[in-house]
Design a protein around this motif. Structure first.
Motif, PDB file in Angstrom:
ATOM      1  N   LEU A 285       0.862  -1.229  -0.003  1.00 35.28           N
ATOM      2  CA  LEU A 285       0.116  -0.082   0.099  1.00 35.28           C
ATOM      3  C   LEU A 285       0.812   1.468   0.121  1.00 35.28           C
ATOM      4  O   LEU A 285       0.393   2.207  -0.691  1.00 35.28           O
ATOM      5  CB  LEU A 285      -0.972  -0.009   1.245  1.00 35.28           C
ATOM      6  CG  LEU A 285      -2.256  -0.800   1.080  1.00 35.28           C
ATOM      7  CD1 LEU A 285      -2.878  -0.866   2.429  1.00 35.28           C
ATOM      8  CD2 LEU A 285      -2.949  -0.550  -0.007  1.00 35.28           C
ATOM      9  N   THR A 286       1.947   1.468   0.735  1.00 36.63           N
ATOM     10  CA  THR A 286       2.530   2.495   1.151  1.00 36.63           C
ATOM     11  C   THR A 286       3.104   3.315  -0.177  1.00 36.63           C
ATOM     12  O   THR A 286       2.767   4.437  -0.306  1.00 36.63           O
ATOM     13  CB  THR A 286       3.679   2.378   2.159  1.00 36.63           C
ATOM     14  OG1 THR A 286       4.447   1.511   1.839  1.00 36.63           O
ATOM     15  CG2 THR A 286       3.146   2.300   3.440  1.00 36.63           C
ATOM     16  N   GLY A 287       3.772   2.731  -0.925  1.00 36.51           N
ATOM     17  CA  GLY A 287       4.521   3.133  -2.101  1.00 36.51           C
ATOM     18  C   GLY A 287       3.358   3.656  -3.293  1.00 36.51           C
ATOM     19  O   GLY A 287       3.384   4.485  -3.870  1.00 36.51           O
ATOM     20  N   LYS A 288       2.449   2.835  -3.461  1.00 40.46           N
ATOM     21  CA  LYS A 288       1.572   3.067  -4.328  1.00 40.46           C
ATOM     22  C   LYS A 288       0.513   4.223  -3.983  1.00 40.46           C
ATOM     23  O   LYS A 288       0.297   5.167  -4.783  1.00 40.46           O
ATOM     24  CB  LYS A 288       0.606   1.884  -4.901  1.00 40.46           C
ATOM     25  CG  LYS A 288      -0.447   2.124  -5.859  1.00 40.46           C
ATOM     26  CD  LYS A 288       0.297   2.310  -7.202  1.00 40.46           C
ATOM     27  CE  LYS A 288      -0.739   2.492  -8.171  1.00 40.46           C
ATOM     28  NZ  LYS A 288       0.026   2.605  -9.597  1.00 40.46           N
ATOM     29  N   MET A 289       0.194   4.412  -2.633  1.00 40.98           N
ATOM     30  CA  MET A 289      -0.463   5.301  -2.294  1.00 40.98           C
ATOM     31  C   MET A 289       0.209   6.636  -2.188  1.00 40.98           C
ATOM     32  O   MET A 289      -0.388   7.780  -2.504  1.00 40.98           O
ATOM     33  CB  MET A 289      -1.209   5.224  -0.742  1.00 40.98           C
ATOM     34  CG  MET A 289      -2.193   4.128  -0.715  1.00 40.98           C
ATOM     35  SD  MET A 289      -3.633   4.597  -1.714  1.00 40.98           S
ATOM     36  CE  MET A 289      -4.297   6.102  -1.122  1.00 40.98           C
ATOM     37  N   MET A 290       1.521   6.655  -2.006  1.00 41.28           N
ATOM     38  CA  MET A 290       2.361   7.975  -2.211  1.00 41.28           C
ATOM     39  C   MET A 290       2.239   8.438  -3.508  1.00 41.28           C
ATOM     40  O   MET A 290       2.291   9.576  -3.810  1.00 41.28           O
ATOM     41  CB  MET A 290       3.674   7.581  -1.712  1.00 41.28           C
ATOM     42  CG  MET A 290       3.911   7.467  -0.109  1.00 41.28           C
ATOM     43  SD  MET A 290       5.693   7.734   0.238  1.00 41.28           S
ATOM     44  CE  MET A 290       6.119   6.024  -0.250  1.00 41.28           C
TER      45      MET A 290
END
Length: 311
Positions: free
Chosen positions: A107-112
């Motif tokens: 989630l983290t990379g894509k959401m950023m």
């Protein structure tokens, strides 16, 4: 003394720094002046807020309560300018987004990336942890929204059911693994399990009890990194809501085996029931839901099935 907002900021910084001298250096204020501010704060409340020793300072029970409440107020005040400006134009502000540790790699990379492309004036702050801790942070308004796992429907939040996630046995890669495993087989293995209050542990205990079995863990931890380390070193096996580690290239020695019959946890998006989301938080929620719609069932979400209605 009339309580001033700077007293709360100073107090929070001292708790976080663990000493008056470090906090004074960070705040750029003389240490005697900082000590005076805290003495005034303790006089105002009529309680001791800090334990002082040669090793530094730690909050008393009353100090811990003040620290947690101060963090909420500090965040609300810090967010005010962006909230006000956001109402007149581009969406902007800071959004604190919590997720279970097993979801973070996916989630983290894509959401950023999504945030940077569609909401350039919104800053994301990520928080990871076990589902119970994340619920407490949402309830206390320390974070805006979180994706948590549930064993049964939780009340007290605004919640949206997302998907159900299958549980897998995680093991150190040693030769050819079985295509599936059963509860009876798992009960004979050295297991690294979450603590009894953890939502995953509750689900496992229920399933073992229903099958007339009992699992005796070799160790317990709610920390994802600790569990992975135990599996990698061969201490034991773990049960995780994650069927594929391809999004975590640093763990090549971990393999997963589906449990039969399947055991599921339900992933839900929760927000505080008594705090309407900011425009920025609502925008992040919409982007998150769109991303999950496209990803559930892919490798990073192996074993996940979208839920269109309450289970």
């Amino acid at each position: 003394m009339t309580l001033q907002f700077r007293h709360l900021r100073y107090f929070a910084r001292i708790v976080e720094a663990g000493s008056f001298s470090r906090a004074a250096a960070l705040i750029h204020i003389a240490q005697p002046a900082l000590s005076k501010q805290i003495a005034e704060l303790e006089d105002e409340f009529g309680v001791t807020l800090l334990h002082r020793s040669a090793r530094g300072v730690t909050p008393t029970a009353a100090g811990e309560v003040l620290y947690q409440e101060a963090l909420k107020l500090i965040r609300q005040v810090d967010d005010l300018p962006a909230i006000v400006r956001s109402s007149q134009g581009d969406i902007q502000g800071v959004v604190c987004f919590g997720m279970a540790s097993t979801m973070a790699p996916a989630l983290t990379g894509k959401m950023m990336e999504i945030c940077r492309a569609t909401l350039p004036k919104v800053t994301l702050r990520f928080v990871t942890g076990d589902s119970e801790t994340l619920r407490e942070k949402v309830a206390s308004k320390a974070i805006d929204l979180a994706i948590v796992f549930e064993n049964s429907p939780e009340t007290g939040f605004t919640r949206e059911v997302l998907f159900r996630q299958r549980l897998y046995l995680a093991s150190r890669m040693e030769g050819k693994l079985a295509r599936s495993t059963t509860l009876a087989e798992m009960a004979q293995l050295p297991l690294m399990l979450p603590t009894p209050t953890n939502v995953l542990r509750k689900a496992l205990d229920r399933e073992f009890a229903a099958a007339g079995l009992q699992a005796e863990p070799v160790a317990e931890s709610d920390l994802f990194d600790v569990v992975l380390s135990a599996v990698e070193t061969g201490l034991g096996h773990a049960v995780l809501p994650k069927g594929d580690f391809s999004d975590m290239p640093g763990h090549p020695d971990i393999a997963t085996t589906p449990i039969e019959p399947p055991i599921y946890l339900t992933a839900c998006l929760i927000t505080s029931r008594d705090k309407p989301p900011t425009r920025a938080a609502a925008a992040i929620e919409a982007q998150l839901l769109g991303f999950l719609r496209s990803q559930v069932g892919q490798s990073a979400f192996s074993g996940a099935e979208w839920v269109d209605a309450e289970p």
